[in-house]
Design a protein around this motif. Structure first.
Motif, PDB file in Angstrom:
ATOM      1  N   ALA A 339       0.830  -1.208   0.000  1.00 45.25           N
ATOM      2  CA  ALA A 339       0.000   0.000   0.000  1.00 45.25           C
ATOM      3  C   ALA A 339       0.860   1.252   0.000  1.00 45.25           C
ATOM      4  O   ALA A 339       0.590   2.212  -0.735  1.00 45.25           O
ATOM      5  N   SER A 340       1.903   1.256   0.795  1.00 46.93           N
ATOM      6  CA  SER A 340       2.784   2.419   0.866  1.00 46.93           C
ATOM      7  C   SER A 340       3.472   2.691  -0.469  1.00 46.93           C
ATOM      8  O   SER A 340       3.509   3.835  -0.936  1.00 46.93           O
ATOM      9  N   LYS A 341       3.967   1.656  -1.083  1.00 43.60           N
ATOM     10  CA  LYS A 341       4.661   1.811  -2.364  1.00 43.60           C
ATOM     11  C   LYS A 341       3.737   2.378  -3.433  1.00 43.60           C
ATOM     12  O   LYS A 341       4.168   3.157  -4.294  1.00 43.60           O
ATOM     13  N   ASN A 342       2.470   2.022  -3.385  1.00 43.13           N
ATOM     14  CA  ASN A 342       1.524   2.438  -4.417  1.00 43.13           C
ATOM     15  C   ASN A 342       0.606   3.576  -3.967  1.00 43.13           C
ATOM     16  O   ASN A 342      -0.376   3.886  -4.651  1.00 43.13           O
ATOM     17  N   LYS A 343       0.929   4.184  -2.821  1.00 42.19           N
ATOM     18  CA  LYS A 343       0.172   5.324  -2.292  1.00 42.19           C
ATOM     19  C   LYS A 343      -1.309   4.978  -2.103  1.00 42.19           C
ATOM     20  O   LYS A 343      -2.198   5.783  -2.380  1.00 42.19           O
ATOM     21  N   VAL A 344      -1.547   3.768  -1.622  1.00 36.99           N
ATOM     22  CA  VAL A 344      -2.887   3.323  -1.241  1.00 36.99           C
ATOM     23  C   VAL A 344      -3.081   3.695   0.228  1.00 36.99           C
ATOM     24  O   VAL A 344      -2.237   3.399   1.069  1.00 36.99           O
ATOM     25  N   GLU A 345      -4.199   4.324   0.539  1.00 35.53           N
ATOM     26  CA  GLU A 345      -4.356   4.969   1.841  1.00 35.53           C
ATOM     27  C   GLU A 345      -4.547   4.008   3.009  1.00 35.53           C
ATOM     28  O   GLU A 345      -4.147   4.320   4.135  1.00 35.53           O
ATOM     29  N   TYR A 374       3.700   0.518  12.298  1.00 38.75           N
ATOM     30  CA  TYR A 374       4.372   0.216  11.029  1.00 38.75           C
ATOM     31  C   TYR A 374       3.687   0.962   9.880  1.00 38.75           C
ATOM     32  O   TYR A 374       4.339   1.545   9.003  1.00 38.75           O
ATOM     33  N   GLY A 375       2.357   0.965   9.904  1.00 39.17           N
ATOM     34  CA  GLY A 375       1.626   1.683   8.871  1.00 39.17           C
ATOM     35  C   GLY A 375       1.815   3.182   8.965  1.00 39.17           C
ATOM     36  O   GLY A 375       1.963   3.870   7.946  1.00 39.17           O
ATOM     37  N   LYS A 376       1.794   3.709  10.179  1.00 43.14           N
ATOM     38  CA  LYS A 376       1.951   5.152  10.363  1.00 43.14           C
ATOM     39  C   LYS A 376       3.277   5.640   9.799  1.00 43.14           C
ATOM     40  O   LYS A 376       3.337   6.715   9.181  1.00 43.14           O
ATOM     41  N   GLU A 377       4.335   4.864   9.971  1.00 43.78           N
ATOM     42  CA  GLU A 377       5.642   5.235   9.416  1.00 43.78           C
ATOM     43  C   GLU A 377       5.624   5.291   7.899  1.00 43.78           C
ATOM     44  O   GLU A 377       6.441   5.972   7.278  1.00 43.78           O
ATOM     45  N   ARG A 378       4.688   4.580   7.301  1.00 40.83           N
ATOM     46  CA  ARG A 378       4.639   4.465   5.836  1.00 40.83           C
ATOM     47  C   ARG A 378       3.391   5.135   5.238  1.00 40.83           C
ATOM     48  O   ARG A 378       3.030   4.868   4.105  1.00 40.83           O
ATOM     49  N   ASN A 379       2.732   5.981   6.018  1.00 43.54           N
ATOM     50  CA  ASN A 379       1.543   6.724   5.567  1.00 43.54           C
ATOM     51  C   ASN A 379       0.401   5.802   5.137  1.00 43.54           C
ATOM     52  O   ASN A 379      -0.314   6.081   4.175  1.00 43.54           O
ATOM     53  N   VAL A 380       0.239   4.708   5.852  1.00 40.60           N
ATOM     54  CA  VAL A 380      -0.849   3.761   5.599  1.00 40.60           C
ATOM     55  C   VAL A 380      -1.612   3.556   6.899  1.00 40.60           C
ATOM     56  O   VAL A 380      -1.019   3.235   7.934  1.00 40.60           O
ATOM     57  N   ASP A 381      -2.916   3.752   6.847  1.00 43.42           N
ATOM     58  CA  ASP A 381      -3.748   3.591   8.034  1.00 43.42           C
ATOM     59  C   ASP A 381      -4.474   2.248   8.016  1.00 43.42           C
ATOM     60  O   ASP A 381      -4.638   1.627   6.962  1.00 43.42           O
TER      61      ASP A 381
END
Length: 661
Positions: A339-345, A374-381
Motif C-alpha cells: 500500500a505504501s509503495k503504491n500510495k494506497v491509503e 508500522y503503517g503510520k511510518e509508511r503513511n498507511v492507516d
C-alpha cells in the motif's frame, strides 16, 4: 339579525360539506414535463405523468397508527402550501462537488395532525408523510401502492419467498435483477429497492426511498390484480438470538405487530420515482442526496476517502516471501508495504484478526499495535473488520478503545436487516464513530438511503452482489449485472462492490476458486469499474503479489480517485453498456464497460474544456481479449474537446482512461 346568523351557518355547513368531497391537486416539475396529480377523497391517491406517458397510475397511500387511526382515510384538507425552490448545495465525498436542487413543492395539511409533502423535480417526484402529534405514536403499517396502466417490463431484485419458514426479512440484499413483466412478479415473494420499470419508449423509472430514519425499509410484493406492487415492511423485533454465519448474526425469534414506536412529531421517509428519457441519465442522478438531511458533523476535515488493500477476497494469497502467508503480522506488513509503495491509503484487517464474538480480544498471531505503528511510518492507516453483533455489545467502548490505539475506521459486516431497530443502530454507530473520528464501511448492509450525506464518515455500503460473491457463482451473468447496477442500485448511493481482479476470464473459461479467484470479463472491465462504481472507500480486492505482477494496471488503479468534482454520463443502456467520465480538479477519468456482447462505442470528448490540449492514457481491450481476458492495450494520445474516438469492447470488456493537461 336572525337572517345574518342563518347565512353564516349555511355558509359554514356548505364549506364543511364541500371540503369533505374529493379534492384535486396538481403540481408540476419546473420544466413542465412531469405532472403529479393528487386526489383526496375516501382515500388519498397520486399519479404521475411524464409528458403524455403515464408513469404511475392512481395509487393509494396511507399510514395506520395505533387505535386504528388511518392517515389517508376520509382525510380532511385544512390548507395547502406551494413553493418553488432553486438552490445548490455541496455534498462531501461524492461524485460531484455541487448539486443543483430545483423543484416545485406542495404541502397538504390535514385535520388530525398530519401532512403530506410532495416535491416534483425535472427528473422525478417524491412524497413523504409528516406527523404533528403531541404524544409518541405507534405505526402499525404503511400503504405504498404502485399501480401501472400496462404490463411493463421490470428489473427486480428478489430477496426471499414469503412462504419460506425462515424470516423473509433477513437478507444480505445481494441479488441480480430478474428481467420480467410486472404481471410475472413471482407470487408470494419480496423484492427490495431500488428497482426499475421499462416503459419501452426510451423512458424508464426507478423507485427508491430516502431519509430512512427510525423506520423500517420498504419492500414490495405483487398486488392482487398483478398490475403493480404493494408495500411490505419488517415488523419491529422483540426477541433475538445468535445464529447465521459463524453464529455472528442476530436472528429474530419474535416480532411485534407494529413497525415502530416513534416520536409523534416527525418526518417519515421519502417515497421516490426517478424518471429518465435516456438511460445514461440514471447513472448520474442525485435524487437521494437531494432528499437527505445535511451533515450532522461540523468538522469533516479528518475524513479521508481512499483505496484499501484488502485481504479476504484473495484469501491472503501472497507468495515469493520467506514467511507463511495468512492472518499474521508478517502478512499484514507485506500488505502495508504494498500500500505504501503504491500510495494506497488503507489496509483492512478482515475476519480473523480478533475473536469474532469479542473484538476486544486479538488473535495472538496479529500484533495490532505493531501494525498500526508500522503503517503510520509508511503513511498507511488501518481499518478493522467486525460483525455488527460484536460491535454493538459495547459500541462506544469499542470505538473509543480502537480510536485511541490509532485505528482509522471499521468495516461493519452481517447487519442483514433493515427493520427499525437495525436502522436506529446504524445511526447510533455512525454518530459514535464520528465522535471518535472513525470511518465506517457498512458491509452486509441494505441499500443506502442518504445517511452518507448526513454522516459523511460513512464512506461505503454493500447492498450489492459484488466481486466477493461472484468468485463462487459461475452461473451468474456478472457483466450484465455490472452494466445494470449503475442505472439502478448505484442511484441509492455508494457500493462496496470490491473490484480489482487481476485474474480475468472469458465467459467459457471462468471457474470458481477461493484462493485464486477470477473475475468474469476482461482486465479493462475491472479497471473501468474504479471510475464507474461510486465508492469513496474503494477496495482493491486482489493480493499484493498479483498487483505487483501487473504493475501497469496497479498504477492506473492507484491513481484513480474515489471522489470527484464533476460527473458526465457519456452513453449507456441498462444491462448492455455504460460510459461515464468524472473530473477531479483538472484531471478527467473515464470508464466504459459492456455485457457479454462485444460492441463498438464512440467516446465524445466534448466534456473537456475547449481550447485546451489533453493527454489521454488509455487502457483498451487487447485484440485477443475474446480468448485471453487479461489482454489489453495501453497507449498515450493527444485529445481535445473536438475529439471523437471509436473503441471496440470485447465481450465482458471495458475501456479506462486518465485524461490530463
Amino acid at each position: 339579525m336572525k337572517k345574518g346568523i342563518f347565512f353564516i351557518l349555511t355558509l359554514f355547513f356548505f364549506n364543511a360539506t364541500f371540503s369533505q368531497e374529493a379534492q384535486d391537486f396538481v403540481v408540476t416539475s419546473p420544466n413542465g414535463k412531469i405532472k403529479v396529480s393528487i386526489l383526496v377523497g375516501e382515500k388519498i391517491t397520486w399519479s404521475v405523468l411524464h409528458e403524455k406517458n403515464q408513469i404511475l397510475a392512481p395509487s393509494s397511500i396511507s399510514m395506520t397508527l395505533d387505535q386504528n387511526e388511518v392517515l389517508g382515510k376520509n382525510a380532511l384538507v385544512l390548507n395547502s402550501k406551494r413553493e418553488k425552490v432553486n438552490t445548490t448545495f455541496e455534498s462531501p465525498f461524492y461524485k460531484k462537488s455541487t448539486i443543483k436542487n430545483q423543484y416545485n413543492l406542495l404541502l397538504l395539511n390535514f385535520k388530525n395532525g398530519f401532512s403530506i409533502e410532495y416535491r416534483v423535480f425535472d427528473d422525478g417526484a417524491a412524497y413523504r408523510f409528516i406527523t404533528q402529534k403531541k404524544k409518541d405514536i405507534t405505526v402499525k403499517s404503511e400503504e405504498v401502492s404502485l399501480n401501472f396502466d400496462q404490463d411493463y417490463g421490470s428489473l427486480m431484485p428478489y430477496v426471499r419467498d414469503l412462504r419460506n419458514p425462515k424470516d423473509p426479512y433477513i437478507s444480505s440484499f445481494e441479488a441480480h435483477y430478474a428481467n420480467k413483466k410486472i404481471s410475472e412478479f413471482a407470487k408470494d415473494t419480496l423484492a427490495f429497492l431500488p428497482f426499475l420499470i421499462d416503459f419501452k419508449n426510451q423512458k424508464k423509472a426507478v423507485f427508491l426511498e430516502a431519509n430512512l430514519q427510525d423506520y423500517p425499509g420498504l419492500f414490495v410484493t405483487n398486488n392482487a390484480s398483478k398490475s403493480g406492487f404493494q408495500s411490505r415492511f419488517s415488523k419491529y423485533p422483540l426477541q433475538e438470538k445468535n445464529g447465521g454465519f459463524n453464529n455472528i448474526n442476530l436472528l429474530i425469534t419474535e416480532r411485534a405487530d407494529y413497525l415502530v414506536k416513534t416520536k409523534g412529531t416527525r418526518n417519515f421517509p421519502w417515497r421516490i420515482i426517478v424518471i429518465s428519457e435516456n438511460d445514461k441519465d440514471l447513472a448520474n442522478n442525485d435524487m437521494v442526496q437531494k432528499l437527505s438531511e445535511p451533515t450532522k458533523i461540523k468538522d469533516i476535515s479528518w475524513i479521508k476517502p481512499g483505496k484499501v488493500a484488502w485481504d479476504w477476497w484473495n484469501d491472503w494469497n501472497i507468495y515469493n516471501v520467506d514467511f507463511k502467508a495468512g492472518i499474521n503480522t508478517e502478512t499484514y506488513k507485506y500488505y502495508i508495504d504494498f500500500a505504501s509503495k503504491n500510495k494506497v491509503e488503507y489496509v483492512v484487517l478482515d475476519e480473523g484478526w480478533s475473536l469474532e464474538d469479542d473484538i476486544m480480544k486479538h488473535s495472538p498471531n496479529v500484533d495490532l499495535e505493531t501494525l498500526i505503528a508500522y503503517g503510520k511510518e509508511r503513511n498507511v492507516d488501518i481499518i478493522l473488520w467486525c460483525s455488527w453483533m460484536a460491535l454493538t455489545k459495547n459500541t462506544e467502548g469499542i470505538l473509543k478503545n480502537y480510536a485511541n490505539l490509532g485505528i482509522k475506521g471499521f468495516k461493519v459486516d452481517f447487519l442483514d436487516r433493515d427493520d427499525a431497530k437495525m436502522v436506529n443502530s446504524i445511526y447510533d454507530i455512525a454518530q459514535k464513530a464520528a465522535d471518535n473520528k472513525l470511518l465506517i464501511d457498512f458491509h452486509g448492509m441494505h441499500k443506502p438511503t442518504g445517511i452518507q450525506r448526513t454522516f459523511p464518515n460513512i464512506l461505503n455500503f454493500e447492498g450489492v452482489k459484488g466481486l466477493e460473491n461472484n468468485k463462487w457463482t459461475p452461473n451468474d451473468d456478472v457483466p450484465t449485472y455490472d452494466c445494470s447496477i449503475p442505472f439502478i442500485r448505484m442511484m441509492a448511493g455508494p457500493m462496496d462492490y470490491t473490484p480489482g481482479a487481476m485474474r480475468n476470464a472469458t465467459k467459457s473459461e471462468f471457474k470458481p476458486s477461493n484462493s485464486a479467484p477470477e473475475s468474469q470479463g476482461t482486465r479493462c472491465h475491472q479497471l473501468a469499474l474504479y471510475t464507474i462504481f461510486e465508492a469513496p472507500l474503494q477496495m482493491m480486492a486482489d493480493s499484493p503479489t498479483a498487483y505487483m505482477k501487473e504493475q501497469e494496471s496497479t498504477n492506473f488503479i492507484a491513481k484513480t480517485p474515489t471522489t470527484f468534482d464533476e460527473t458526465v454520463a457519456i452513453d449507456g443502456e441498462v444491462g448492455k453498456f455504460v460510459a461515464l467520465a468524472r473530473r477531479k480538479a483538472s484531471t478527467w477519468y473515464l470508464g466504459a464497460i459492456t455485457n457479454w456482447d462485444s460492441r463498438e462505442i464512440t467516446i465524445d470528448f466534448s466534456f473537456l474544456e475547449k481550447g485546451k490540449k489533453y493527454e489521454a492514457e488509455i487502457f483498451s481491450d487487447g485484440i485477443n481479449a475474446e480468448k485471453a481476458a487479461v489482454d489489453y492495450k495501453r497507449e498515450i494520445i493527444a485529445v481535445d474537446s473536438a475529439t471523437k474516438l471509436k473503441y471496440r469492447l470485447a465481450g465482458g470488456g471495458g475501456l479506462a482512461m486518465v485524461i490530463k493537461y
